[in-house]
Scaffold this motif. Structure first.
Motif, PDB file in Angstrom:
ATOM      1  N   GLY A  91       0.735  -1.259   0.000  1.00 20.46           N
ATOM      2  CA  GLY A  91       0.000   0.000   0.000  1.00 20.46           C
ATOM      3  C   GLY A  91       0.761   1.304   0.000  1.00 20.46           C
ATOM      4  O   GLY A  91       0.735   2.046  -0.961  1.00 20.46           O
ATOM      5  N   GLY A  92       1.447   1.652   1.083  1.00 17.15           N
ATOM      6  CA  GLY A  92       2.135   2.929   1.190  1.00 17.15           C
ATOM      7  C   GLY A  92       3.225   3.088   0.150  1.00 17.15           C
ATOM      8  O   GLY A  92       3.419   4.158  -0.416  1.00 17.15           O
ATOM      9  N   GLU A  93       3.940   2.001  -0.124  1.00 15.35           N
ATOM     10  CA  GLU A  93       4.998   2.055  -1.132  1.00 15.35           C
ATOM     11  C   GLU A  93       4.405   2.279  -2.517  1.00 15.35           C
ATOM     12  O   GLU A  93       4.981   2.989  -3.333  1.00 15.35           O
ATOM     13  CB  GLU A  93       5.803   0.753  -1.119  1.00 15.35           C
ATOM     14  N   LEU A  94       3.272   1.653  -2.779  1.00 11.30           N
ATOM     15  CA  LEU A  94       2.632   1.807  -4.074  1.00 11.30           C
ATOM     16  C   LEU A  94       2.163   3.242  -4.276  1.00 11.30           C
ATOM     17  O   LEU A  94       2.321   3.815  -5.345  1.00 11.30           O
ATOM     18  CB  LEU A  94       1.457   0.843  -4.204  1.00 11.30           C
ATOM     19  N   ARG A  95       1.617   3.824  -3.234  1.00 14.93           N
ATOM     20  CA  ARG A  95       1.177   5.223  -3.326  1.00 14.93           C
ATOM     21  C   ARG A  95       2.370   6.122  -3.638  1.00 14.93           C
ATOM     22  O   ARG A  95       2.307   6.970  -4.528  1.00 14.93           O
ATOM     23  CB  ARG A  95       0.495   5.651  -2.033  1.00 14.93           C
ATOM     24  N   LEU A 161      -5.250  -2.100 -10.947  1.00 16.08           N
ATOM     25  CA  LEU A 161      -5.205  -2.567  -9.556  1.00 16.08           C
ATOM     26  C   LEU A 161      -4.243  -1.733  -8.715  1.00 16.08           C
ATOM     27  O   LEU A 161      -4.516  -1.438  -7.556  1.00 16.08           O
ATOM     28  CB  LEU A 161      -4.802  -4.041  -9.501  1.00 16.08           C
ATOM     29  N   SER A 162      -3.114  -1.346  -9.306  1.00 14.49           N
ATOM     30  CA  SER A 162      -2.144  -0.571  -8.535  1.00 14.49           C
ATOM     31  C   SER A 162      -2.666   0.826  -8.225  1.00 14.49           C
ATOM     32  O   SER A 162      -2.457   1.350  -7.132  1.00 14.49           O
ATOM     33  CB  SER A 162      -0.791  -0.510  -9.247  1.00 14.49           C
ATOM     34  N   ILE A 163      -3.373   1.429  -9.164  1.00 16.86           N
ATOM     35  CA  ILE A 163      -3.966   2.748  -8.901  1.00 16.86           C
ATOM     36  C   ILE A 163      -5.034   2.612  -7.823  1.00 16.86           C
ATOM     37  O   ILE A 163      -5.092   3.404  -6.879  1.00 16.86           O
ATOM     38  CB  ILE A 163      -4.561   3.359 -10.188  1.00 16.86           C
ATOM     39  N   GLU A 164      -5.853   1.577  -7.941  1.00 18.15           N
ATOM     40  CA  GLU A 164      -6.897   1.352  -6.944  1.00 18.15           C
ATOM     41  C   GLU A 164      -6.298   1.160  -5.553  1.00 18.15           C
ATOM     42  O   GLU A 164      -6.788   1.701  -4.572  1.00 18.15           O
ATOM     43  CB  GLU A 164      -7.724   0.122  -7.343  1.00 18.15           C
ATOM     44  N   ARG A 165      -5.202   0.408  -5.476  1.00 22.06           N
ATOM     45  CA  ARG A 165      -4.579   0.163  -4.175  1.00 22.06           C
ATOM     46  C   ARG A 165      -3.914   1.420  -3.626  1.00 22.06           C
ATOM     47  O   ARG A 165      -3.833   1.611  -2.427  1.00 22.06           O
ATOM     48  CB  ARG A 165      -3.554  -0.956  -4.275  1.00 22.06           C
ATOM     49  N   ASP A 171     -11.078  -2.525   3.603  1.00 18.32           N
ATOM     50  CA  ASP A 171     -10.418  -3.820   3.774  1.00 18.32           C
ATOM     51  C   ASP A 171     -10.805  -4.851   2.718  1.00 18.32           C
ATOM     52  O   ASP A 171     -10.101  -5.821   2.516  1.00 18.32           O
ATOM     53  CB  ASP A 171     -10.715  -4.378   5.169  1.00 18.32           C
ATOM     54  N   ALA A 172     -11.933  -4.663   2.064  1.00 19.46           N
ATOM     55  CA  ALA A 172     -12.399  -5.621   1.060  1.00 19.46           C
ATOM     56  C   ALA A 172     -11.587  -5.543  -0.231  1.00 19.46           C
ATOM     57  O   ALA A 172     -11.720  -6.411  -1.095  1.00 19.46           O
ATOM     58  CB  ALA A 172     -13.874  -5.386   0.761  1.00 19.46           C
ATOM     59  N   LEU A 173     -10.738  -4.543  -0.357  1.00 13.76           N
ATOM     60  CA  LEU A 173      -9.997  -4.360  -1.600  1.00 13.76           C
ATOM     61  C   LEU A 173      -9.120  -5.560  -1.942  1.00 13.76           C
ATOM     62  O   LEU A 173      -9.084  -5.998  -3.084  1.00 13.76           O
ATOM     63  CB  LEU A 173      -9.134  -3.091  -1.550  1.00 13.76           C
ATOM     64  N   LEU A 174      -8.420  -6.130  -0.962  1.00 12.43           N
ATOM     65  CA  LEU A 174      -7.512  -7.232  -1.267  1.00 12.43           C
ATOM     66  C   LEU A 174      -8.264  -8.456  -1.789  1.00 12.43           C
ATOM     67  O   LEU A 174      -7.765  -9.149  -2.680  1.00 12.43           O
ATOM     68  CB  LEU A 174      -6.661  -7.582  -0.055  1.00 12.43           C
ATOM     69  N   THR A 175      -9.452  -8.705  -1.272  1.00 14.83           N
ATOM     70  CA  THR A 175     -10.255  -9.819  -1.775  1.00 14.83           C
ATOM     71  C   THR A 175     -10.680  -9.547  -3.214  1.00 14.83           C
ATOM     72  O   THR A 175     -10.544 -10.404  -4.092  1.00 14.83           O
ATOM     73  CB  THR A 175     -11.502 -10.036  -0.883  1.00 14.83           C
TER      74      THR A 175
END
Length: 193
Positions: A91-95, A161-165, A171-175
């Motif tokens: 998460g934080g790294e992707l942002r 997916l990376s933009i969404e993350r 919490d449902a995002l990973l599923t």
């Protein structure tokens, strides 16, 4: 034994990309950092694109040498999904990564250099996914076909997916992300592309 001139150039360029992923890898800057002449650099890498492509390929080959794509004890579907998931950093790294991409390639007016830098990263991403697909084709888990087209599709899914993350999410995002990733993998493995 000392490093070859080509290796010195590649190491210097990789260090520069590590410090700034948006670096344009100017010939003079890379040559100076490597301690070689610009003529020597041009001998091995006649264009900036050739240099950038070689650096990105080397970085990927180093990072991906232990990819699970080669582990036949894992089903092909799970191996491909696992390799694709590697691209999605936490998460934080992707942002932070998306902020860097935005600042390097979207904020400034486009130039030939910034376009080339981004396109080189995009080509390397495609190359990485195509190499995973090629392994599956060789072992018969994926039918022969247009791996470039398949890789573009999978990279588009990963980008979304990376933009969404990177954006605020629950919490449902990973599923949901896992379901989307497996849906894309299934589409490729079932020959829908």
């Amino acid at each position: 034994m000392g490093s070859s001139t080509r290796d010195k150039i590649l190491i210097a360029a990789a260090e520069m990309l590590g410090e700034d992923a948006g670096s344009t890898l100017s010939v003079r800057a890379v040559a100076a950092r490597a301690g070689v002449s610009t003529g020597s650099l041009r001998h091995f890498f006649p264009t900036q694109r050739a240099l950038r492509d070689a650096v990105l390929a080397g970085i990927y080959d180093y990072i991906a040498s232990g990819d699970e794509i080669h582990d036949r004890s894992i089903p092909a579907r799970d191996r491909l999904a696992g390799c694709l998931r590697q691209v999605l950093t936490p998460g934080g790294e992707l942002r932070a990564a998306w902020v860097k991409v935005f600042e390097a390639f979207l904020v400034p007016e486009p130039t030939g250099e910034t376009d080339a830098a981004y396109l080189a990263m995009e080509r390397e991403g495609l190359r990485r996914v195509e190499s995973w697909l090629a392994v599956l084709v060789r072992e018969g888990a994926l039918p022969e076909g247009d791996n470039t087209r398949r890789a573009r599709f999978l990279n588009t899914v990963l980008n979304g997916l990376s933009i969404e993350r990177a954006l605020p999410h629950d919490d449902a995002l990973l599923t949901s992300e896992t379901e989307t990733l497996y849906g894309a993998v299934d589409a490729v493995l079932e020959g829908l592309l």
